[in-house]
Enzyme design. Structure first.
Site, short mmCIF file in Angstrom:
data_model
loop_
_atom_site.label_atom_id
_atom_site.label_comp_id
_atom_site.label_asym_id
_atom_site.label_seq_id
_atom_site.Cartn_x
_atom_site.Cartn_y
_atom_site.Cartn_z
N CYS A 176 0.85 -1.18 0.00
CA CYS A 176 0.00 0.00 0.00
C CYS A 176 0.89 1.25 0.00
CB CYS A 176 -0.95 -0.05 1.20
SG CYS A 176 -2.19 1.24 1.25
N ASP A 233 -8.67 -3.19 -7.93
CA ASP A 233 -8.28 -2.16 -6.96
C ASP A 233 -8.97 -0.86 -7.36
OD1 ASP A 233 -6.99 -0.20 -5.42
OD2 ASP A 233 -5.10 -1.31 -5.41
N HIS A 265 -7.52 -4.05 -3.82
CA HIS A 265 -6.44 -3.48 -3.03
C HIS A 265 -6.32 -4.26 -1.72
CE1 HIS A 265 -3.67 -0.17 -2.12
NE2 HIS A 265 -4.10 -0.25 -0.88
#
Length: 297
Positions: A176, A233, A265
């Site tokens: 991330c 995502d 994600h």
């Protein structure tokens, strides 16, 4: 400082590759130790959360000396004399919680000295925060990129001196926000052999203390990068990922981008509902192979 403000002394930036030295106060660390357990900023903890034991490895919290004090970090490494290849593990926005610690233990089981520094320790105590937007607004957005690069350099040096690490076999991986950091660190460090970025955003706001996006630094990266992304995502459009891949190719960089169909994600985050076992395990295998093939082994 405005987005286009010039540094007071351009010579100070020579080793930071365009990252602006921030005017932050050296107030010391808000967090002096790592959090226990998993982040509070998640709706629920999933049953499939992985817990790696410590058999055959040495693991635990450590302190890494940096310019303004001891920075808390988590270190895991194989038992034995070493030296072992070093992998810097870069946290999500949630800090060095149990998921990140477990990643370090998994890497140690694979033969690496893995160290995860708490890069947000000066800006706020993410261990007590439950609101994701608060973490982003009050901590992440106020953490200077130049500070992060310096802390990662200090972590690599510490791993070589104190954790049986081989400074000639340095890798970095992150998830991330940490995935974004991987791209920036690959443009910053002349010592890095390879990096693996898990769903790191290529866009975002440019500010005085975070002056470049991951996409901005692609022409400047110095090490091979593997990028692992999910087609589902919603925060990182596939078009952005493909554009970054094309930019790397045009710049003659060694970059491999893998996009997993239907993966959202956070598909590697085994403690969250976003976890997808297949892509997570396949991506992990790709990561280890990437490190092996590019000098981090």
């Amino acid at each position: 400082m405005s987005d286009d403000a010039a540094p007071r002394d351009a010579n100070d930036l020579e080793q930071l590759d365009g990252l602006v030295i921030p005017p932050f106060s050296r107030r010391g660390f808000v967090m002096t130790g790592l959090m226990s357990g998993l982040t509070l900023a998640t709706t629920r903890v999933e049953a499939q959360a992985i817990r790696t034991d410590e058999a055959g490895i040495v693991a635990g919290e450590v302190r890494i000396p940096v310019g303004d004090g001891p920075m808390p970090a988590y270190r895991a490494m194989p038992e034995g004399a070493g030296p072992f290849p070093i992998v810097l593990v870069v946290e999500e926005i949630f800090g060095v919680h149990e998921y990140i610690k477990d990643i370090c233990r998994r890497l140690a089981k694979a033969g690496f000295t893995a160290v995860a520094p708490e890069l947000f320790a000066r800006q706020g105590d993410v261990s007590k925060m439950t609101d994701v937007q608060e973490i982003v607004r009050e901590v992440v957005s106020k953490t200077p990129d130049a500070q992060v690069m310096g802390d990662l350099d200090a972590t690599a040096a510490w791993a070589a001196a104190e954790a049986k690490g081989d400074s000639g076999k340095l890798g970095v991986t992150g998830w991330c926000r940490g995935g974004r950091t991987v791209w920036l660190y690959a443009a910053h460090s002349a010592s890095l052999k390879a990096g693996v970025a898990w769903y790191g955003n290529f866009g975002g706001n440019r500010t005085g203390i975070q002056p470049k996006t991951a996409a901005d630094v692609i022409p400047d990266i110095r090490a091979p990068i593997l990028g692992l992304y999910g087609a589902a995502d919603t925060g990182i459009p596939v078009a952005d990922v493909e554009k970054a891949r094309d930019a790397a190719k045009a710049a003659g960089k060694t970059v491999d981008i893998v996009i997993y169909p239907d993966a959202p994600h956070g598909f590697h985050a085994d403690y969250r509902p976003s976890y997808r076992k297949g892509p997570a395990e396949e991506g992990w295998s790709r990561m280890l192979a990437w490190f092996r093939d590019h000098g981090v082994a």
